[in-house]
Scaffold this motif. Structure first.
Motif, PDB file in Angstrom:
ATOM      1  N   LEU A 150       3.623 -42.803  74.148  1.00  0.00           N
ATOM      2  CA  LEU A 150       3.822 -42.575  72.722  1.00  0.00           C
ATOM      3  C   LEU A 150       3.278 -43.779  71.971  1.00  0.00           C
ATOM      4  CD1 LEU A 150       6.439 -40.737  70.802  1.00  0.00           C
ATOM      5  CD2 LEU A 150       5.844 -43.020  69.989  1.00  0.00           C
ATOM      6  N   GLN A 151       2.400 -43.530  71.010  1.00  0.00           N
ATOM      7  CA  GLN A 151       1.732 -44.581  70.258  1.00  0.00           C
ATOM      8  C   GLN A 151       2.236 -44.623  68.824  1.00  0.00           C
ATOM      9  OE1 GLN A 151      -2.548 -44.225  72.673  1.00  0.00           O
ATOM     10  NE2 GLN A 151      -2.386 -43.411  70.617  1.00  0.00           N
ATOM     11  N   LEU A 152       2.522 -45.836  68.368  1.00  0.00           N
ATOM     12  CA  LEU A 152       2.936 -46.061  66.984  1.00  0.00           C
ATOM     13  C   LEU A 152       2.155 -47.272  66.481  1.00  0.00           C
ATOM     14  CD1 LEU A 152       4.905 -45.367  64.645  1.00  0.00           C
ATOM     15  CD2 LEU A 152       6.497 -47.012  65.647  1.00  0.00           C
ATOM     16  N   PHE A 153       1.032 -47.017  65.836  1.00  0.00           N
ATOM     17  CA  PHE A 153       0.126 -48.081  65.436  1.00  0.00           C
ATOM     18  C   PHE A 153       0.191 -48.311  63.926  1.00  0.00           C
ATOM     19  CE2 PHE A 153      -2.774 -46.706  69.177  1.00  0.00           C
ATOM     20  CZ  PHE A 153      -1.927 -47.349  70.068  1.00  0.00           C
ATOM     21  N   PHE A 154       0.526 -49.513  63.538  1.00  0.00           N
ATOM     22  CA  PHE A 154       0.532 -49.965  62.145  1.00  0.00           C
ATOM     23  C   PHE A 154       1.397 -49.094  61.236  1.00  0.00           C
ATOM     24  CE2 PHE A 154      -3.437 -51.222  64.170  1.00  0.00           C
ATOM     25  CZ  PHE A 154      -3.297 -52.601  64.113  1.00  0.00           C
ATOM     26  N   PRO A 155       2.665 -48.893  61.609  1.00  0.00           N
ATOM     27  CA  PRO A 155       3.573 -48.187  60.699  1.00  0.00           C
ATOM     28  C   PRO A 155       3.846 -49.036  59.470  1.00  0.00           C
ATOM     29  CG  PRO A 155       4.813 -49.186  62.481  1.00  0.00           C
ATOM     30  CD  PRO A 155       3.350 -49.376  62.815  1.00  0.00           C
ATOM     31  N   ASP A 156       4.281 -48.396  58.411  1.00  0.00           N
ATOM     32  CA  ASP A 156       4.603 -49.114  57.183  1.00  0.00           C
ATOM     33  C   ASP A 156       5.669 -50.164  57.496  1.00  0.00           C
ATOM     34  OD1 ASP A 156       5.745 -49.845  54.599  1.00  0.00           O
ATOM     35  OD2 ASP A 156       4.597 -48.160  53.803  1.00  0.00           O
ATOM     36  N   PRO A 157       5.432 -51.435  57.165  1.00  0.00           N
ATOM     37  CA  PRO A 157       6.383 -52.492  57.531  1.00  0.00           C
ATOM     38  C   PRO A 157       7.606 -52.586  56.636  1.00  0.00           C
ATOM     39  CG  PRO A 157       4.536 -53.441  56.344  1.00  0.00           C
ATOM     40  CD  PRO A 157       4.200 -51.982  56.542  1.00  0.00           C
ATOM     41  N   TRP A 158       7.582 -51.918  55.480  1.00  0.00           N
ATOM     42  CA  TRP A 158       8.670 -52.051  54.522  1.00  0.00           C
ATOM     43  C   TRP A 158       9.105 -53.515  54.452  1.00  0.00           C
ATOM     44  CZ3 TRP A 158       9.709 -48.185  51.277  1.00  0.00           C
ATOM     45  CH2 TRP A 158       9.347 -46.880  51.647  1.00  0.00           C
ATOM     46  N   PRO A 159       8.287 -54.379  53.891  1.00  0.00           N
ATOM     47  CA  PRO A 159       8.523 -55.832  53.997  1.00  0.00           C
ATOM     48  C   PRO A 159       9.753 -56.354  53.278  1.00  0.00           C
ATOM     49  CG  PRO A 159       6.680 -55.346  52.525  1.00  0.00           C
ATOM     50  CD  PRO A 159       7.033 -54.060  53.187  1.00  0.00           C
ATOM     51  N   LYS A 160      10.193 -55.684  52.203  1.00  0.00           N
ATOM     52  CA  LYS A 160      11.373 -56.178  51.503  1.00  0.00           C
ATOM     53  C   LYS A 160      12.617 -55.955  52.362  1.00  0.00           C
ATOM     54  CE  LYS A 160       9.575 -55.391  46.828  1.00  0.00           C
ATOM     55  NZ  LYS A 160       9.791 -54.703  45.533  1.00  0.00           N
ATOM     56  N   LYS A 161      13.480 -56.964  52.408  1.00  0.00           N
ATOM     57  CA  LYS A 161      14.654 -56.895  53.268  1.00  0.00           C
ATOM     58  C   LYS A 161      15.524 -55.684  52.962  1.00  0.00           C
ATOM     59  CE  LYS A 161      18.377 -59.740  55.161  1.00  0.00           C
ATOM     60  NZ  LYS A 161      19.031 -61.075  55.148  1.00  0.00           N
ATOM     61  N   LYS A 162      15.654 -55.343  51.683  1.00  0.00           N
ATOM     62  CA  LYS A 162      16.508 -54.210  51.317  1.00  0.00           C
ATOM     63  C   LYS A 162      15.943 -52.882  51.822  1.00  0.00           C
ATOM     64  CE  LYS A 162      14.461 -53.501  46.702  1.00  0.00           C
ATOM     65  NZ  LYS A 162      14.744 -53.449  45.237  1.00  0.00           N
ATOM     66  N   HIS A 163      14.654 -52.874  52.216  1.00  0.00           N
ATOM     67  CA  HIS A 163      14.024 -51.654  52.707  1.00  0.00           C
ATOM     68  C   HIS A 163      13.912 -51.622  54.227  1.00  0.00           C
ATOM     69  CE1 HIS A 163      11.928 -51.186  48.552  1.00  0.00           C
ATOM     70  NE2 HIS A 163      13.095 -50.583  48.575  1.00  0.00           N
ATOM     71  N   HIS A 164      14.399 -52.654  54.919  1.00  0.00           N
ATOM     72  CA  HIS A 164      14.246 -52.701  56.372  1.00  0.00           C
ATOM     73  C   HIS A 164      14.878 -51.492  57.055  1.00  0.00           C
ATOM     74  CE1 HIS A 164      13.297 -57.286  56.838  1.00  0.00           C
ATOM     75  NE2 HIS A 164      12.415 -56.635  56.102  1.00  0.00           N
ATOM     76  N   LYS A 165      15.896 -50.906  56.423  1.00  0.00           N
ATOM     77  CA  LYS A 165      16.537 -49.732  57.013  1.00  0.00           C
ATOM     78  C   LYS A 165      15.573 -48.550  57.090  1.00  0.00           C
ATOM     79  CE  LYS A 165      18.464 -48.352  52.533  1.00  0.00           C
ATOM     80  NZ  LYS A 165      19.709 -48.177  51.742  1.00  0.00           N
ATOM     81  N   ARG A 166      14.480 -48.604  56.334  1.00  0.00           N
ATOM     82  CA  ARG A 166      13.506 -47.523  56.346  1.00  0.00           C
ATOM     83  C   ARG A 166      12.470 -47.680  57.466  1.00  0.00           C
ATOM     84  NH1 ARG A 166      13.479 -44.106  52.109  1.00  0.00           N
ATOM     85  NH2 ARG A 166      14.774 -44.624  50.313  1.00  0.00           N
TER      86      ARG A 166
END
Length: 248
Positions: free
Chosen positions: A145-161
């Motif tokens: 299973l490959q997961l390449f360059f998913p959205d990093p959601w860089p803001k800490k409040k968005h890490h749950k995403r």
């Protein structure tokens, strides 16, 4: 994502205990945005989809029947505009590939290109990846299973995403064959650290990295170098690959 940074791969963010919890919470790791469709992309969705497209309504897949053979099976979540996945399918005709992406332009582009190249070892879902994995793939059915360059959601409040969460990697583990691999890549160091932390705590996996490079591995030659990644390299951006194998 693989070819161009699009909002997010097709999957709900996995957070606490179960996939049912995820569905009820409604936290997604992607944002659907309207986009213009080119003629080729529209052709892919309208003319090629009936032959290569897959839906949740089809239920649990019989992969041997789907491809008419028994072969190595690779699933890629969030293939963007599809150039990397097309290259892999064309380079490895002895392997069957299934891509999962929610964004119509990328799905249409991939389908149009697959048809033009006459590829028969590629199928596509335009669905949420958590639901696809949960409802459509049998246990022990995926080699990689490959997961390449998913959205990093860089803001800490968005890490749950972020898509890489404990429940999500456990779902993947159950779909991988024993010895099968989860291969992730990101150009955000903080996300790479997050991935490594989640995987270190995940039962039933082993890190394939050597002591010299752990927790990461050098970019494998079999992972195509995308335009997005090459541009980042020219700008001095780092890329981190992680490959974990199902051990039990």
């Amino acid at each position: 994502m693989n070819d161009e940074r699009t909002p997010e791969p097709g999957a709900e963010a996995a957070g606490e205990a179960s996939q049912d919890t995820l569905y009820k919470r409604g936290i997604k790791s992607y944002v659907l945005r309207a986009g213009r469709m080119t003629g080729a992309q529209t052709r892919g969705l309208e003319e090629v989809w009936p032959r290569l497209g897959l839906t949740l309504d089809g239920g649990r897949l019989d992969l041997d029947a789907l491809f008419g053979r028994r072969a190595r099976r690779v699933v890629e979540i969030g293939f963007g505009m599809g150039a990397s996945l097309i290259e892999q399918a064309e380079t490895h005709p002895d392997t069957d590939f299934i891509g999962i992406e929610v964004h119509a332009p990328g799905v249409g582009k991939l389908l149009d290109e697959a048809d033009k190249r006459g590829l028969t070892n590629l199928r596509v879902f335009r669905e949420d990846a958590v639901r696809v994995l949960d409802e459509c793939f049998p246990a022990d059915s995926i080699d990689t299973l490959q997961l390449f360059f998913p959205d990093p959601w860089p803001k800490k409040k968005h890490h749950k995403r972020r898509i890489v969460q404990p429940a999500f990697v456990e779902l993947i583990r159950r779909r991988l064959k024993v010895g099968g691999t989860l291969h992730m890549a990101t150009d955000w160091e903080n996300y790479a650290e997050h991935m490594a932390e989640v995987m270190a705590a995940a039962p039933g996996y082993r890190n394939t990295a050597t002591a010299e490079t752990a927790p990461y591995v050098p970019r494998p030659e079999f992972r195509p170098l995308t335009k997005f990644e090459a541009r980042g390299e020219r700008l001095g951006h780092g890329v981190w690959d992680l490959i974990f194998a199902r051990s039990e």
